[in-house]
Design a protein around this motif. Sequence first.
Motif, short mmCIF file in Angstrom:
data_model
loop_
_atom_site.label_atom_id
_atom_site.label_comp_id
_atom_site.label_asym_id
_atom_site.label_seq_id
_atom_site.Cartn_x
_atom_site.Cartn_y
_atom_site.Cartn_z
N MET A 1 0.84 -1.30 0.08
CA MET A 1 -0.01 -0.12 -0.02
C MET A 1 0.24 1.04 0.30
N PRO A 2 0.60 2.05 -0.56
CA PRO A 2 1.84 3.43 -1.07
C PRO A 2 1.29 4.66 0.03
N ARG A 3 2.66 4.55 0.91
CA ARG A 3 2.24 5.80 1.85
C ARG A 3 2.06 7.47 -0.19
N ILE A 4 1.37 7.96 1.16
CA ILE A 4 1.29 9.61 0.29
C ILE A 4 1.70 10.13 1.15
N CYS A 5 1.55 10.74 1.60
CA CYS A 5 2.21 11.54 3.11
C CYS A 5 2.66 11.31 4.86
N GLU A 6 3.76 12.17 4.94
CA GLU A 6 3.64 11.91 6.43
C GLU A 6 3.81 13.25 7.18
N PHE A 7 3.54 13.21 8.26
CA PHE A 7 4.30 14.14 8.80
C PHE A 7 3.40 13.65 10.42
N PHE A 8 4.15 14.20 11.94
CA PHE A 8 4.48 14.16 13.07
C PHE A 8 3.80 12.96 13.63
N GLY A 9 5.12 11.77 12.63
CA GLY A 9 4.72 10.80 12.84
C GLY A 9 3.46 9.76 12.23
N ILE A 10 2.41 10.85 11.75
CA ILE A 10 1.23 9.35 10.89
C ILE A 10 1.69 9.82 9.63
N VAL A 11 1.43 8.34 9.39
CA VAL A 11 1.84 7.57 8.17
C VAL A 11 0.28 7.76 7.54
N ILE A 12 0.31 8.34 6.44
CA ILE A 12 -0.91 8.14 5.92
C ILE A 12 -0.77 7.14 4.17
N ARG A 13 -1.49 6.36 4.59
CA ARG A 13 -1.25 5.00 2.88
C ARG A 13 -2.55 5.25 1.90
N MET A 14 -2.84 4.65 0.57
CA MET A 14 -4.26 3.92 -0.08
C MET A 14 -3.76 2.93 -0.83
N TYR A 15 -4.47 2.44 -0.93
CA TYR A 15 -4.38 0.86 -1.79
C TYR A 15 -5.58 1.12 -2.83
N TRP A 16 -4.48 0.65 -4.13
CA TRP A 16 -4.80 0.53 -5.05
C TRP A 16 -6.40 -0.71 -5.31
N PHE A 17 -7.32 0.32 -6.19
CA PHE A 17 -8.51 -0.57 -6.30
C PHE A 17 -9.71 -0.91 -4.49
N ASP A 18 -9.53 -0.29 -4.06
CA ASP A 18 -9.82 -0.39 -2.25
C ASP A 18 -11.36 0.60 -2.04
N GLU A 79 -3.30 3.52 -11.06
CA GLU A 79 -2.80 4.14 -11.16
C GLU A 79 -1.43 5.29 -9.98
N GLU A 80 0.23 4.99 -10.86
CA GLU A 80 0.80 6.10 -9.44
C GLU A 80 -0.16 6.95 -8.91
N ILE A 81 0.21 6.52 -7.59
CA ILE A 81 -0.40 7.84 -7.08
C ILE A 81 0.23 8.68 -6.46
N PRO A 82 -0.13 10.09 -6.47
CA PRO A 82 0.99 11.10 -5.99
C PRO A 82 1.40 11.09 -4.38
N TRP A 83 2.51 12.11 -4.38
CA TRP A 83 2.59 11.87 -3.00
C TRP A 83 1.92 13.89 -2.60
N VAL A 84 1.40 13.42 -1.39
CA VAL A 84 0.54 14.85 -1.05
C VAL A 84 1.23 15.38 -0.12
N ARG A 85 1.65 16.45 -0.27
CA ARG A 85 2.00 17.48 0.80
C ARG A 85 1.72 17.42 2.36
N PRO A 86 2.54 17.16 3.20
CA PRO A 86 2.02 17.21 4.50
C PRO A 86 2.38 18.77 5.14
N ILE A 87 1.56 18.34 6.83
CA ILE A 87 1.80 20.05 6.72
C ILE A 87 2.28 20.51 7.48
N ARG A 88 2.60 20.95 8.60
CA ARG A 88 3.83 21.89 9.19
C ARG A 88 3.26 22.60 10.29
#
Length: 88
Positions: A1-18, A79-88
């Motif tokens: 499952m691709p990681r699409i973002c990470e911030f403050f120790g939180i990892v966000i992912r999306m599955y293909w065809f989910d 398709e390839e899942i793009p990186w989503v900008r984190p919050i700072r």
Amino acid sequence: MPRICEFFGIVIRMYWFDTDKHKLPHFHAKYGEFKAVFDLEGKLIEGSLGNRADKLVAEWSELRRDEIHNAWKRAVNGEEIPWVRPIR
């Protein structure tokens, strides 16, 4: 499952065809040992990361709504899942 973002120790992912289990567009989040599923608007669907981390994910999803929706469209099409900008 691709990681699409990470911030403050939180990892966000999306599955293909989910599209089967939760029946609506969503993403998965992990913070330490905690796991949760959120809809694309940041509403908690399942699990919890803890109150503060849940709020950070909701804030991130509000700030990055268009990017998250684009990532979902690409994920359900395999398709390839793009990186989503984190919050700072």
